[in-house]
Design an enzyme around this catalytic site. Structure first.
Site, PDB file in Angstrom:
ATOM      1  N   SER A  30       7.201   1.069  -5.790  1.00  0.00           N
ATOM      2  CA  SER A  30       6.944   1.934  -4.636  1.00  0.00           C
ATOM      3  C   SER A  30       6.756   1.141  -3.353  1.00  0.00           C
ATOM      4  O   SER A  30       6.518   1.709  -2.293  1.00  0.00           O
ATOM      5  CB  SER A  30       5.694   2.785  -4.892  1.00  0.00           C
ATOM      6  OG  SER A  30       4.593   1.954  -5.199  1.00  0.00           O
ATOM      7  N   ASN A 117      -6.166   2.678  -9.098  1.00  0.00           N
ATOM      8  CA  ASN A 117      -6.323   4.135  -8.975  1.00  0.00           C
ATOM      9  C   ASN A 117      -7.281   4.520  -7.856  1.00  0.00           C
ATOM     10  O   ASN A 117      -6.981   5.408  -7.056  1.00  0.00           O
ATOM     11  CB  ASN A 117      -6.777   4.739 -10.309  1.00  0.00           C
ATOM     12  CG  ASN A 117      -5.736   4.566 -11.400  1.00  0.00           C
ATOM     13  OD1 ASN A 117      -4.626   4.095 -11.113  1.00  0.00           O
ATOM     14  ND2 ASN A 117      -6.070   4.909 -12.619  1.00  0.00           N
ATOM     15  N   HIS A 163       9.019  43.773  18.328  1.00  0.00           N
ATOM     16  CA  HIS A 163      10.348  43.962  17.713  1.00  0.00           C
ATOM     17  C   HIS A 163      11.461  43.415  18.601  1.00  0.00           C
ATOM     18  O   HIS A 163      12.605  43.879  18.535  1.00  0.00           O
ATOM     19  CB  HIS A 163      10.621  45.438  17.407  1.00  0.00           C
ATOM     20  CG  HIS A 163       9.481  46.138  16.731  1.00  0.00           C
ATOM     21  ND1 HIS A 163       9.357  46.205  15.369  1.00  0.00           N
ATOM     22  CD2 HIS A 163       8.397  46.760  17.249  1.00  0.00           C
ATOM     23  CE1 HIS A 163       8.239  46.865  15.057  1.00  0.00           C
ATOM     24  NE2 HIS A 163       7.641  47.192  16.185  1.00  0.00           N
ATOM     25  N   SER A 284      28.284  20.088  24.772  1.00  0.00           N
ATOM     26  CA  SER A 284      29.130  20.204  23.593  1.00  0.00           C
ATOM     27  C   SER A 284      30.275  19.225  23.732  1.00  0.00           C
ATOM     28  O   SER A 284      30.750  18.954  24.834  1.00  0.00           O
ATOM     29  CB  SER A 284      29.667  21.636  23.499  1.00  0.00           C
ATOM     30  OG  SER A 284      30.835  21.661  22.712  1.00  0.00           O
ATOM     31  N   LYS A 290      28.900  24.207  27.975  1.00  0.00           N
ATOM     32  CA  LYS A 290      27.707  24.424  27.162  1.00  0.00           C
ATOM     33  C   LYS A 290      26.494  23.627  27.603  1.00  0.00           C
ATOM     34  O   LYS A 290      26.586  22.525  28.111  1.00  0.00           O
ATOM     35  CB  LYS A 290      28.005  24.079  25.703  1.00  0.00           C
ATOM     36  CG  LYS A 290      28.982  25.032  25.072  1.00  0.00           C
ATOM     37  CD  LYS A 290      28.324  26.285  24.593  1.00  0.00           C
ATOM     38  CE  LYS A 290      27.840  26.072  23.179  1.00  0.00           C
ATOM     39  NZ  LYS A 290      27.206  27.268  22.654  1.00  0.00           N
ATOM     40  N   GLU A 297      15.803  23.559  18.857  1.00  0.00           N
ATOM     41  CA  GLU A 297      16.383  23.914  17.550  1.00  0.00           C
ATOM     42  C   GLU A 297      15.974  22.919  16.465  1.00  0.00           C
ATOM     43  O   GLU A 297      15.697  23.295  15.328  1.00  0.00           O
ATOM     44  CB  GLU A 297      17.911  23.959  17.651  1.00  0.00           C
ATOM     45  CG  GLU A 297      18.414  25.171  18.406  1.00  0.00           C
ATOM     46  CD  GLU A 297      19.887  25.067  18.787  1.00  0.00           C
ATOM     47  OE1 GLU A 297      20.461  26.077  19.164  1.00  0.00           O
ATOM     48  OE2 GLU A 297      20.462  23.958  18.707  1.00  0.00           O
ATOM     49  N   TYR A 324      -6.026  10.148 -13.419  1.00  0.00           N
ATOM     50  CA  TYR A 324      -4.868   9.666 -12.670  1.00  0.00           C
ATOM     51  C   TYR A 324      -3.593   9.690 -13.509  1.00  0.00           C
ATOM     52  O   TYR A 324      -3.594   9.347 -14.689  1.00  0.00           O
ATOM     53  CB  TYR A 324      -5.099   8.223 -12.179  1.00  0.00           C
ATOM     54  CG  TYR A 324      -3.868   7.653 -11.497  1.00  0.00           C
ATOM     55  CD1 TYR A 324      -3.635   7.890 -10.155  1.00  0.00           C
ATOM     56  CD2 TYR A 324      -2.909   6.932 -12.221  1.00  0.00           C
ATOM     57  CE1 TYR A 324      -2.490   7.417  -9.531  1.00  0.00           C
ATOM     58  CE2 TYR A 324      -1.761   6.457 -11.608  1.00  0.00           C
ATOM     59  CZ  TYR A 324      -1.554   6.703 -10.266  1.00  0.00           C
ATOM     60  OH  TYR A 324      -0.416   6.247  -9.658  1.00  0.00           O
ATOM     61  N   GLN A 329       2.181   8.775  -7.453  1.00  0.00           N
ATOM     62  CA  GLN A 329       2.913   7.852  -6.589  1.00  0.00           C
ATOM     63  C   GLN A 329       3.914   8.620  -5.714  1.00  0.00           C
ATOM     64  O   GLN A 329       4.296   8.169  -4.651  1.00  0.00           O
ATOM     65  CB  GLN A 329       3.655   6.830  -7.460  1.00  0.00           C
ATOM     66  CG  GLN A 329       4.350   5.736  -6.679  1.00  0.00           C
ATOM     67  CD  GLN A 329       4.703   4.570  -7.575  1.00  0.00           C
ATOM     68  OE1 GLN A 329       3.826   3.870  -8.061  1.00  0.00           O
ATOM     69  NE2 GLN A 329       5.987   4.374  -7.822  1.00  0.00           N
ATOM     70  N   LYS A 332       3.382   9.991  -1.659  1.00  0.00           N
ATOM     71  CA  LYS A 332       3.422   9.249  -0.399  1.00  0.00           C
ATOM     72  C   LYS A 332       4.592   9.613   0.501  1.00  0.00           C
ATOM     73  O   LYS A 332       4.404   9.873   1.700  1.00  0.00           O
ATOM     74  CB  LYS A 332       3.410   7.753  -0.666  1.00  0.00           C
ATOM     75  CG  LYS A 332       2.047   7.324  -1.130  1.00  0.00           C
ATOM     76  CD  LYS A 332       2.009   5.967  -1.725  1.00  0.00           C
ATOM     77  CE  LYS A 332       0.838   5.879  -2.670  1.00  0.00           C
ATOM     78  NZ  LYS A 332       0.942   6.775  -3.852  1.00  0.00           N
TER      79      LYS A 332
HETATM   80  N1  ARG Z   1       1.492   2.810  -6.849  1.00  0.00           N
HETATM   81  C1  ARG Z   1       0.524   3.614  -7.523  1.00  0.00           C
HETATM   82  C2  ARG Z   1       0.386   4.968  -6.802  1.00  0.00           C
HETATM   83  O1  ARG Z   1       0.946   5.113  -5.807  1.00  0.00           O
HETATM   84  C3  ARG Z   1      -0.783   2.926  -7.519  1.00  0.00           C
HETATM   85  C4  ARG Z   1      -1.679   3.286  -8.650  1.00  0.00           C
HETATM   86  C5  ARG Z   1      -1.072   2.848  -9.909  1.00  0.00           C
HETATM   87  N2  ARG Z   1      -1.964   2.961 -11.008  1.00  0.00           N
HETATM   88  C6  ARG Z   1      -1.561   2.895 -12.251  1.00  0.00           C
HETATM   89  N3  ARG Z   1      -2.448   2.959 -13.146  1.00  0.00           N
HETATM   90  N4  ARG Z   1      -0.309   2.762 -12.561  1.00  0.00           N
HETATM   91  O2  ARG Z   1      -0.254   5.871  -7.265  1.00  0.00           O
END
Ligand code: ARG
Length: 464
Positions: A30, A117, A163, A284, A290, A297, A324, A329, A332
Protein backbone atom coordinates in the site's frame (compact mmCIF):
# COMPACT_ATOMS: atom_id res chain seq x y z
CA UNK A 1 15.19 -7.56 9.91
CA UNK A 2 18.78 -6.47 10.13
CA UNK A 3 20.14 -3.01 9.57
CA UNK A 4 21.18 -2.36 5.95
CA UNK A 5 18.70 -5.01 4.91
CA UNK A 6 17.93 -4.50 1.21
CA UNK A 7 16.35 -7.86 0.63
CA UNK A 8 12.81 -6.71 1.32
CA UNK A 9 12.54 -9.21 4.13
CA UNK A 10 9.50 -8.34 6.21
CA UNK A 11 9.76 -7.88 9.97
CA UNK A 12 7.40 -10.81 10.34
CA UNK A 13 9.18 -13.06 7.83
CA UNK A 14 10.56 -15.25 10.63
CA UNK A 15 7.17 -16.94 10.78
CA UNK A 16 7.31 -18.18 7.18
CA UNK A 17 9.48 -20.68 5.36
CA UNK A 18 9.12 -18.97 1.98
CA UNK A 19 8.93 -15.28 1.05
CA UNK A 20 5.82 -13.79 -0.54
CA UNK A 21 5.81 -14.03 -4.32
CA UNK A 22 6.27 -10.85 -6.34
CA UNK A 23 2.63 -10.97 -7.32
CA UNK A 24 1.43 -11.14 -3.72
CA UNK A 25 3.93 -8.52 -2.68
CA UNK A 26 2.58 -6.10 -5.25
CA UNK A 27 -0.99 -7.03 -4.42
CA UNK A 28 -0.65 -6.39 -0.70
CA UNK A 29 1.59 -3.34 -0.85
CA UNK A 30 0.00 0.00 0.00
CA UNK A 31 3.03 2.24 0.14
CA UNK A 32 2.23 3.79 -3.23
CA UNK A 33 -0.68 5.58 -1.60
CA UNK A 34 -0.28 5.39 2.18
CA UNK A 35 3.09 7.16 2.06
CA UNK A 36 0.92 10.21 2.19
CA UNK A 37 0.56 9.42 5.90
CA UNK A 38 4.32 9.65 6.48
CA UNK A 39 4.38 12.98 8.35
CA UNK A 40 1.69 11.75 10.69
CA UNK A 41 3.38 8.38 11.11
CA UNK A 42 6.58 10.10 12.19
CA UNK A 43 4.77 12.49 14.52
CA UNK A 44 2.98 9.58 16.19
CA UNK A 45 6.18 7.53 16.44
CA UNK A 46 7.94 10.41 18.16
CA UNK A 47 5.18 10.76 20.73
CA UNK A 48 5.14 7.00 21.25
CA UNK A 49 8.92 6.83 21.71
CA UNK A 50 8.91 9.72 24.20
CA UNK A 51 6.23 7.98 26.21
CA UNK A 52 8.18 4.68 26.12
CA UNK A 53 11.20 6.47 27.50
CA UNK A 54 9.26 8.37 30.16
CA UNK A 55 7.68 5.09 31.27
CA UNK A 56 11.10 3.45 31.52
CA UNK A 57 10.35 1.01 28.69
CA UNK A 58 13.24 2.24 26.53
CA UNK A 59 16.36 4.14 27.56
CA UNK A 60 17.29 7.79 27.10
CA UNK A 61 19.94 6.85 24.53
CA UNK A 62 17.38 4.79 22.61
CA UNK A 63 15.04 7.74 22.46
CA UNK A 64 17.80 10.09 21.32
CA UNK A 65 18.73 7.73 18.49
CA UNK A 66 15.10 7.29 17.47
CA UNK A 67 14.49 11.05 17.45
CA UNK A 68 17.58 11.68 15.40
CA UNK A 69 16.74 8.92 12.94
CA UNK A 70 13.14 10.04 12.49
CA UNK A 71 14.25 13.66 11.97
CA UNK A 72 16.57 12.53 9.22
CA UNK A 73 13.83 10.41 7.65
CA UNK A 74 11.52 13.40 7.66
CA UNK A 75 14.05 15.51 5.83
CA UNK A 76 14.72 12.73 3.34
CA UNK A 77 10.99 12.50 2.64
CA UNK A 78 10.66 16.30 2.35
CA UNK A 79 13.58 16.34 -0.08
CA UNK A 80 12.03 13.56 -2.14
CA UNK A 81 15.12 11.49 -1.40
CA UNK A 82 13.49 8.73 0.60
CA UNK A 83 13.68 5.32 -1.11
CA UNK A 84 10.12 4.04 -0.83
CA UNK A 85 9.85 0.39 -1.65
CA UNK A 86 6.95 -1.96 -2.34
CA UNK A 87 9.07 -4.65 -0.80
CA UNK A 88 8.40 -3.04 2.58
CA UNK A 89 4.67 -3.06 2.04
CA UNK A 90 3.42 0.11 3.65
CA UNK A 91 4.41 3.49 5.01
CA UNK A 92 4.96 2.07 8.50
CA UNK A 93 7.44 -0.64 7.50
CA UNK A 94 9.24 1.61 5.07
CA UNK A 95 9.91 4.16 7.78
CA UNK A 96 10.74 1.57 10.42
CA UNK A 97 13.17 -0.19 8.12
CA UNK A 98 14.97 3.06 7.36
CA UNK A 99 15.03 3.94 11.05
CA UNK A 100 16.72 0.66 11.86
CA UNK A 101 19.17 1.31 9.04
CA UNK A 102 19.98 4.72 10.52
CA UNK A 103 19.73 4.05 14.26
CA UNK A 104 20.45 0.33 14.60
CA UNK A 105 19.33 -1.40 17.78
CA UNK A 106 17.32 1.53 19.24
CA UNK A 107 15.30 1.65 16.02
CA UNK A 108 14.29 -1.93 16.69
CA UNK A 109 12.86 -0.90 20.06
CA UNK A 110 10.40 1.64 18.67
CA UNK A 111 7.74 -0.92 17.88
CA UNK A 112 7.51 -2.00 21.55
CA UNK A 113 3.95 -1.78 22.89
CA UNK A 114 2.36 -0.96 19.57
CA UNK A 115 1.19 -2.65 16.39
CA UNK A 116 0.65 -1.44 12.88
CA UNK A 117 -3.04 -1.79 13.68
CA UNK A 118 -3.11 1.01 16.25
CA UNK A 119 -0.41 2.83 14.31
CA UNK A 120 -2.39 3.08 11.08
CA UNK A 121 -5.57 4.04 12.92
CA UNK A 122 -3.64 6.83 14.65
CA UNK A 123 -2.04 8.07 11.43
CA UNK A 124 -5.39 8.13 9.70
CA UNK A 125 -7.02 10.13 12.48
CA UNK A 126 -4.19 12.65 12.46
CA UNK A 127 -4.49 12.96 8.70
CA UNK A 128 -8.23 13.42 8.86
CA UNK A 129 -8.08 15.98 11.64
CA UNK A 130 -5.76 18.13 9.52
CA UNK A 131 -8.00 17.61 6.49
CA UNK A 132 -11.09 18.66 8.43
CA UNK A 133 -9.37 21.88 9.51
CA UNK A 134 -8.45 22.61 5.92
CA UNK A 135 -11.98 21.89 4.67
CA UNK A 136 -13.49 24.04 7.43
CA UNK A 137 -11.33 26.99 6.38
CA UNK A 138 -12.35 26.52 2.74
CA UNK A 139 -16.03 26.39 3.65
CA UNK A 140 -15.59 29.68 5.47
CA UNK A 141 -14.08 31.25 2.37
CA UNK A 142 -17.04 30.07 0.30
CA UNK A 143 -19.36 31.53 2.93
CA UNK A 144 -17.51 34.86 2.80
CA UNK A 145 -17.79 34.94 -0.98
CA UNK A 146 -21.53 34.27 -0.65
CA UNK A 147 -21.93 37.12 1.83
CA UNK A 148 -19.99 39.56 -0.35
CA UNK A 149 -22.23 38.76 -3.30
CA UNK A 150 -25.37 38.83 -1.15
CA UNK A 151 -24.37 42.25 0.17
CA UNK A 152 -24.31 43.63 -3.37
CA UNK A 153 -27.64 42.04 -4.15
CA UNK A 154 -29.73 42.51 -1.03
CA UNK A 155 -32.18 44.46 -3.19
CA UNK A 156 -31.77 42.66 -6.50
CA UNK A 157 -35.06 41.06 -7.38
CA UNK A 158 -35.28 37.68 -9.04
CA UNK A 159 -38.03 35.12 -9.48
CA UNK A 160 -38.00 32.49 -6.78
CA UNK A 161 -38.84 29.08 -8.16
CA UNK A 162 -40.61 25.95 -7.12
CA UNK A 163 -40.64 23.09 -9.63
CA UNK A 164 -38.40 25.39 -11.69
CA UNK A 165 -41.55 27.42 -12.41
CA UNK A 166 -41.78 31.05 -11.37
CA UNK A 167 -43.22 31.08 -7.86
CA UNK A 168 -42.73 34.35 -5.98
CA UNK A 169 -40.29 37.23 -6.15
CA UNK A 170 -37.26 37.01 -3.90
CA UNK A 171 -34.06 38.98 -3.64
CA UNK A 172 -30.94 37.43 -5.08
CA UNK A 173 -29.23 38.16 -1.78
CA UNK A 174 -31.83 36.06 -0.01
CA UNK A 175 -31.31 33.22 -2.47
CA UNK A 176 -27.57 33.32 -1.81
CA UNK A 177 -28.12 33.28 1.94
CA UNK A 178 -29.96 29.99 1.55
CA UNK A 179 -26.62 28.49 0.53
CA UNK A 180 -24.89 30.28 3.38
CA UNK A 181 -27.16 28.35 5.75
CA UNK A 182 -26.41 25.04 4.06
CA UNK A 183 -22.68 25.59 4.35
CA UNK A 184 -23.08 26.73 7.96
CA UNK A 185 -24.66 23.37 8.76
CA UNK A 186 -21.91 21.60 6.84
CA UNK A 187 -19.33 23.38 8.97
CA UNK A 188 -21.17 22.38 12.15
CA UNK A 189 -21.35 18.77 11.03
CA UNK A 190 -17.63 18.73 10.33
CA UNK A 191 -16.82 20.26 13.71
CA UNK A 192 -18.90 17.57 15.34
CA UNK A 193 -17.27 14.83 13.28
CA UNK A 194 -13.86 16.22 14.30
CA UNK A 195 -14.64 15.55 17.96
CA UNK A 196 -15.04 11.85 17.23
CA UNK A 197 -12.02 11.73 14.93
CA UNK A 198 -9.83 13.33 17.56
CA UNK A 199 -9.31 10.30 19.82
CA UNK A 200 -6.09 8.35 20.22
CA UNK A 201 -6.06 4.65 19.20
CA UNK A 202 -2.38 4.07 20.15
CA UNK A 203 -2.03 1.72 23.06
CA UNK A 204 -4.59 -0.68 21.62
CA UNK A 205 -1.66 -2.45 19.94
CA UNK A 206 -2.88 -5.32 17.74
CA UNK A 207 -6.30 -5.44 19.45
CA UNK A 208 -5.87 -6.46 23.08
CA UNK A 209 -3.67 -3.69 24.41
CA UNK A 210 -0.19 -4.31 25.81
CA UNK A 211 1.46 -5.69 28.91
CA UNK A 212 3.81 -2.68 29.12
CA UNK A 213 3.07 0.17 31.55
CA UNK A 214 2.18 2.68 28.86
CA UNK A 215 0.79 6.18 29.38
CA UNK A 216 -1.85 6.75 26.74
CA UNK A 217 -2.97 10.12 28.10
CA UNK A 218 0.52 11.46 27.67
CA UNK A 219 0.64 10.38 24.01
CA UNK A 220 -2.85 11.77 23.43
CA UNK A 221 -1.85 15.12 24.88
CA UNK A 222 1.34 15.35 22.88
CA UNK A 223 -0.51 14.60 19.65
CA UNK A 224 -3.32 17.04 20.41
CA UNK A 225 -6.02 14.42 20.81
CA UNK A 226 -8.97 15.24 23.07
CA UNK A 227 -8.75 11.83 24.70
CA UNK A 228 -8.10 8.16 24.05
CA UNK A 229 -10.25 5.50 22.38
CA UNK A 230 -11.79 3.71 25.34
CA UNK A 231 -11.77 0.17 23.97
CA UNK A 232 -8.73 -1.41 22.35
CA UNK A 233 -10.75 -3.67 20.04
CA UNK A 234 -12.84 -0.78 18.79
CA UNK A 235 -9.78 1.45 18.47
CA UNK A 236 -8.11 -0.70 15.83
CA UNK A 237 -11.12 -1.94 13.95
CA UNK A 238 -13.73 0.70 13.28
CA UNK A 239 -13.44 3.32 10.60
CA UNK A 240 -16.76 4.99 11.33
CA UNK A 241 -14.95 8.30 11.76
CA UNK A 242 -13.80 8.10 8.15
CA UNK A 243 -17.27 7.15 6.96
CA UNK A 244 -18.74 10.02 8.93
CA UNK A 245 -16.33 12.44 7.32
CA UNK A 246 -17.18 11.08 3.86
CA UNK A 247 -20.87 11.59 4.66
CA UNK A 248 -20.21 15.19 5.71
CA UNK A 249 -18.19 15.66 2.53
CA UNK A 250 -20.99 14.20 0.41
CA UNK A 251 -23.37 16.77 1.85
CA UNK A 252 -20.98 19.65 1.17
CA UNK A 253 -20.61 18.37 -2.39
CA UNK A 254 -24.39 18.08 -2.70
CA UNK A 255 -24.75 21.73 -1.74
CA UNK A 256 -22.01 22.78 -4.13
CA UNK A 257 -23.59 20.68 -6.85
CA UNK A 258 -27.01 22.27 -6.41
CA UNK A 259 -25.51 25.72 -6.62
CA UNK A 260 -23.52 24.74 -9.70
CA UNK A 261 -26.68 23.40 -11.32
CA UNK A 262 -28.28 26.79 -10.74
CA UNK A 263 -25.30 28.64 -12.14
CA UNK A 264 -25.48 26.44 -15.23
CA UNK A 265 -29.17 27.25 -15.66
CA UNK A 266 -28.69 30.96 -14.96
CA UNK A 267 -25.81 31.21 -17.41
CA UNK A 268 -27.96 29.81 -20.19
CA UNK A 269 -28.92 32.74 -22.46
CA UNK A 270 -32.61 31.84 -22.07
CA UNK A 271 -32.19 32.88 -18.46
CA UNK A 272 -29.21 35.19 -18.79
CA UNK A 273 -29.16 35.88 -15.05
CA UNK A 274 -25.41 35.57 -14.66
CA UNK A 275 -22.25 35.53 -16.67
CA UNK A 276 -19.45 33.31 -15.49
CA UNK A 277 -16.01 34.94 -15.65
CA UNK A 278 -13.97 34.08 -18.74
CA UNK A 279 -11.43 32.17 -16.69
CA UNK A 280 -14.12 29.78 -15.48
CA UNK A 281 -15.79 29.19 -18.84
CA UNK A 282 -14.51 27.17 -21.72
CA UNK A 283 -15.02 27.31 -25.44
CA UNK A 284 -15.76 24.51 -27.82
CA UNK A 285 -13.22 23.00 -30.19
CA UNK A 286 -15.83 22.95 -32.97
CA UNK A 287 -18.56 25.51 -32.17
CA UNK A 288 -16.99 28.96 -32.11
CA UNK A 289 -19.92 30.67 -30.38
CA UNK A 290 -19.86 28.45 -27.29
CA UNK A 291 -19.24 29.55 -23.75
CA UNK A 292 -19.57 26.55 -21.52
CA UNK A 293 -19.84 26.39 -17.73
CA UNK A 294 -17.41 23.47 -17.45
CA UNK A 295 -16.13 24.30 -13.98
CA UNK A 296 -19.63 24.22 -12.52
CA UNK A 297 -20.36 21.01 -14.43
CA UNK A 298 -17.22 19.36 -13.11
CA UNK A 299 -18.11 20.18 -9.53
CA UNK A 300 -21.56 18.72 -10.13
CA UNK A 301 -19.94 15.64 -11.69
CA UNK A 302 -17.40 15.18 -8.91
CA UNK A 303 -20.24 14.96 -6.42
CA UNK A 304 -20.99 11.52 -7.83
CA UNK A 305 -17.42 10.52 -7.19
CA UNK A 306 -17.56 11.54 -3.52
CA UNK A 307 -20.91 9.80 -3.04
CA UNK A 308 -19.31 6.70 -4.54
CA UNK A 309 -16.47 6.81 -2.01
CA UNK A 310 -18.96 7.09 0.83
CA UNK A 311 -20.70 3.94 -0.35
CA UNK A 312 -17.32 2.22 -0.84
CA UNK A 313 -16.32 2.96 2.76
CA UNK A 314 -19.65 1.82 4.16
CA UNK A 315 -19.46 -1.38 2.16
CA UNK A 316 -15.86 -1.96 3.21
CA UNK A 317 -16.90 -1.97 6.85
CA UNK A 318 -20.17 -3.81 6.86
CA UNK A 319 -18.98 -7.42 6.76
CA UNK A 320 -15.92 -7.20 8.97
CA UNK A 321 -15.77 -9.25 12.16
CA UNK A 322 -13.86 -7.66 15.05
CA UNK A 323 -11.12 -6.67 15.28
CA UNK A 324 -8.67 -5.45 12.61
CA UNK A 325 -8.85 -6.93 9.11
CA UNK A 326 -6.72 -6.12 6.15
CA UNK A 327 -9.84 -4.92 4.35
CA UNK A 328 -9.19 -1.66 6.15
CA UNK A 329 -6.19 -0.95 3.98
CA UNK A 330 -8.81 -0.17 1.32
CA UNK A 331 -10.07 2.81 3.32
CA UNK A 332 -7.25 5.10 2.30
CA UNK A 333 -7.67 5.70 -1.41
CA UNK A 334 -11.36 6.61 -1.17
CA UNK A 335 -10.73 8.77 1.87
CA UNK A 336 -7.80 10.60 0.27
CA UNK A 337 -9.80 11.18 -2.87
CA UNK A 338 -12.73 12.55 -0.88
CA UNK A 339 -10.39 15.05 0.75
CA UNK A 340 -8.69 16.01 -2.51
CA UNK A 341 -11.92 16.32 -4.46
CA UNK A 342 -13.67 18.30 -1.77
CA UNK A 343 -10.82 20.75 -1.17
CA UNK A 344 -10.34 21.32 -4.91
CA UNK A 345 -14.05 21.91 -5.48
CA UNK A 346 -14.42 24.32 -2.56
CA UNK A 347 -11.38 26.33 -3.61
CA UNK A 348 -12.43 26.68 -7.24
CA UNK A 349 -16.03 27.35 -6.31
CA UNK A 350 -15.13 30.27 -4.01
CA UNK A 351 -13.15 31.84 -6.82
CA UNK A 352 -15.82 31.25 -9.42
CA UNK A 353 -18.37 32.91 -7.16
CA UNK A 354 -16.13 35.94 -6.79
CA UNK A 355 -16.06 36.39 -10.57
CA UNK A 356 -19.76 36.03 -11.31
CA UNK A 357 -21.44 38.92 -13.13
CA UNK A 358 -25.09 39.36 -12.23
CA UNK A 359 -27.52 40.70 -14.83
CA UNK A 360 -29.97 42.55 -12.61
CA UNK A 361 -32.24 43.57 -15.48
CA UNK A 362 -32.66 40.02 -16.75
CA UNK A 363 -33.53 38.81 -13.27
CA UNK A 364 -36.07 41.59 -12.74
CA UNK A 365 -37.61 41.01 -16.17
CA UNK A 366 -38.02 37.32 -15.41
CA UNK A 367 -39.63 38.17 -12.07
CA UNK A 368 -42.16 40.35 -13.85
CA UNK A 369 -43.28 37.36 -15.87
CA UNK A 370 -45.30 34.42 -14.62
CA UNK A 371 -47.63 36.37 -12.31
CA UNK A 372 -45.10 36.10 -9.50
CA UNK A 373 -47.18 38.32 -7.20
CA UNK A 374 -50.38 36.26 -7.46
CA UNK A 375 -49.92 35.08 -3.88
CA UNK A 376 -49.52 38.69 -2.79
CA UNK A 377 -52.90 39.50 -4.33
CA UNK A 378 -54.49 36.59 -2.46
CA UNK A 379 -52.91 37.79 0.78
CA UNK A 380 -54.12 41.32 0.04
CA UNK A 381 -57.67 39.99 -0.21
CA UNK A 382 -57.28 38.11 3.07
CA UNK A 383 -56.21 41.34 4.74
CA UNK A 384 -59.44 42.85 3.39
CA UNK A 385 -61.45 40.14 5.11
CA UNK A 386 -61.78 37.47 2.40
CA UNK A 387 -61.17 33.85 3.51
CA UNK A 388 -57.91 32.51 2.08
CA UNK A 389 -59.46 29.71 0.02
CA UNK A 390 -61.88 32.17 -1.56
CA UNK A 391 -59.10 34.64 -2.19
CA UNK A 392 -57.04 31.92 -3.85
CA UNK A 393 -59.92 31.09 -6.19
CA UNK A 394 -60.55 34.74 -7.08
CA UNK A 395 -56.88 35.28 -7.93
CA UNK A 396 -56.75 32.09 -10.00
CA UNK A 397 -59.62 33.51 -12.08
CA UNK A 398 -57.78 36.81 -12.39
CA UNK A 399 -54.64 35.03 -13.59
CA UNK A 400 -56.66 33.19 -16.24
CA UNK A 401 -58.11 36.49 -17.33
CA UNK A 402 -54.67 38.09 -17.57
CA UNK A 403 -53.46 35.16 -19.62
CA UNK A 404 -56.38 35.51 -22.00
CA UNK A 405 -55.31 39.13 -22.44
CA UNK A 406 -51.71 38.13 -22.89
CA UNK A 407 -50.60 40.27 -20.01
CA UNK A 408 -49.36 39.99 -16.46
CA UNK A 409 -51.59 40.09 -13.41
CA UNK A 410 -49.86 43.25 -12.25
CA UNK A 411 -50.66 44.92 -15.58
CA UNK A 412 -54.45 44.60 -15.24
CA UNK A 413 -56.38 47.81 -14.73
CA UNK A 414 -58.13 48.41 -11.43
CA UNK A 415 -61.58 47.98 -13.00
CA UNK A 416 -60.48 44.68 -14.50
CA UNK A 417 -59.17 43.41 -11.18
CA UNK A 418 -62.34 44.48 -9.42
CA UNK A 419 -64.30 41.99 -11.51
CA UNK A 420 -62.82 39.26 -9.33
CA UNK A 421 -63.43 40.87 -5.97
CA UNK A 422 -65.26 43.99 -4.91
CA UNK A 423 -62.75 44.41 -2.07
CA UNK A 424 -59.98 45.36 -4.46
CA UNK A 425 -59.02 49.05 -4.31
CA UNK A 426 -56.27 51.27 -5.67
CA UNK A 427 -53.83 50.14 -2.94
CA UNK A 428 -53.78 46.70 -4.59
CA UNK A 429 -50.81 47.80 -6.67
CA UNK A 430 -48.67 48.07 -3.53
CA UNK A 431 -49.13 44.32 -3.19
CA UNK A 432 -48.83 43.52 -6.89
CA UNK A 433 -45.50 45.19 -7.55
CA UNK A 434 -42.29 43.27 -7.07
CA UNK A 435 -40.96 45.86 -4.64
CA UNK A 436 -44.17 45.76 -2.59
CA UNK A 437 -44.11 41.99 -2.49
CA UNK A 438 -40.50 41.90 -1.29
CA UNK A 439 -40.93 44.65 1.24
CA UNK A 440 -43.84 42.92 2.90
CA UNK A 441 -41.79 39.84 3.80
CA UNK A 442 -39.75 41.40 6.53
CA UNK A 443 -40.08 38.77 9.26
CA UNK A 444 -37.11 36.68 10.41
CA UNK A 445 -36.03 34.48 7.52
CA UNK A 446 -37.93 36.63 5.00
CA UNK A 447 -36.74 38.05 1.69
CA UNK A 448 -37.33 41.79 2.32
CA UNK A 449 -34.16 43.79 1.58
CA UNK A 450 -33.98 45.15 5.16
CA UNK A 451 -34.22 41.64 6.53
CA UNK A 452 -31.63 40.33 4.08
CA UNK A 453 -29.22 43.05 5.19
CA UNK A 454 -29.80 42.13 8.83
CA UNK A 455 -29.27 38.45 8.00
CA UNK A 456 -26.00 39.25 6.25
CA UNK A 457 -24.76 41.19 9.29
CA UNK A 458 -25.70 38.31 11.57
CA UNK A 459 -24.03 35.80 9.25
CA UNK A 460 -20.82 37.83 9.13
CA UNK A 461 -20.72 37.88 12.89
CA UNK A 462 -21.14 34.11 13.03
CA UNK A 463 -18.03 33.68 10.88
CA UNK A 464 -16.01 35.72 13.37
N1 ARG B 1 -1.24 -1.16 5.70
C1 ARG B 1 -2.12 -1.61 6.73
C2 ARG B 1 -3.44 -0.82 6.66
O1 ARG B 1 -3.51 0.06 5.93
C3 ARG B 1 -1.50 -1.40 8.05
C4 ARG B 1 -1.96 -2.34 9.11
C5 ARG B 1 -1.55 -3.70 8.76
N2 ARG B 1 -1.76 -4.62 9.83
C6 ARG B 1 -1.74 -5.91 9.66
N3 ARG B 1 -1.89 -6.63 10.68
N4 ARG B 1 -1.57 -6.45 8.49
O2 ARG B 1 -4.40 -1.13 7.32
Amino acid sequence: MSANDKTGKKPWSGRFAEPATGLVQRFTASVAFDRRLAVFDIEASLAHARMLQAAGIIGQADLAAIEKGLAQIRSEIDAGAFAWSDAYEDVHFNIERRLIELAGEPGKRLHTARSRNDQVATDLRLFLRAAIDQVAALIRSVQRALLDLADEHAETVMPGYTHLQVAQPVTFGHHLLAYFEMFARDAQRLADCRRRVNRLPLGAAALAGTSFPIDRQRVAKELGFDGVCENSIDAVSDRDFAIEFAACAALVMTHLSRFCEEIIIWANPRFGFVEIADGFSTGSSIMPQKRNPDVAELIRGKTGRVNGHLVALLTLMKGQPLAYNRDNQEDKEPLFDVVDTLTACLAVFAEMLGGIKVQREAMAAAARQGHATATDLAEYLVRKGVAFREAHEAVAQAVRFAESRNCELAELKLAELQRFSSRIAQDVYDALTLEGSLKSRSHIGGTAPVRVKAAIAKARKSLG
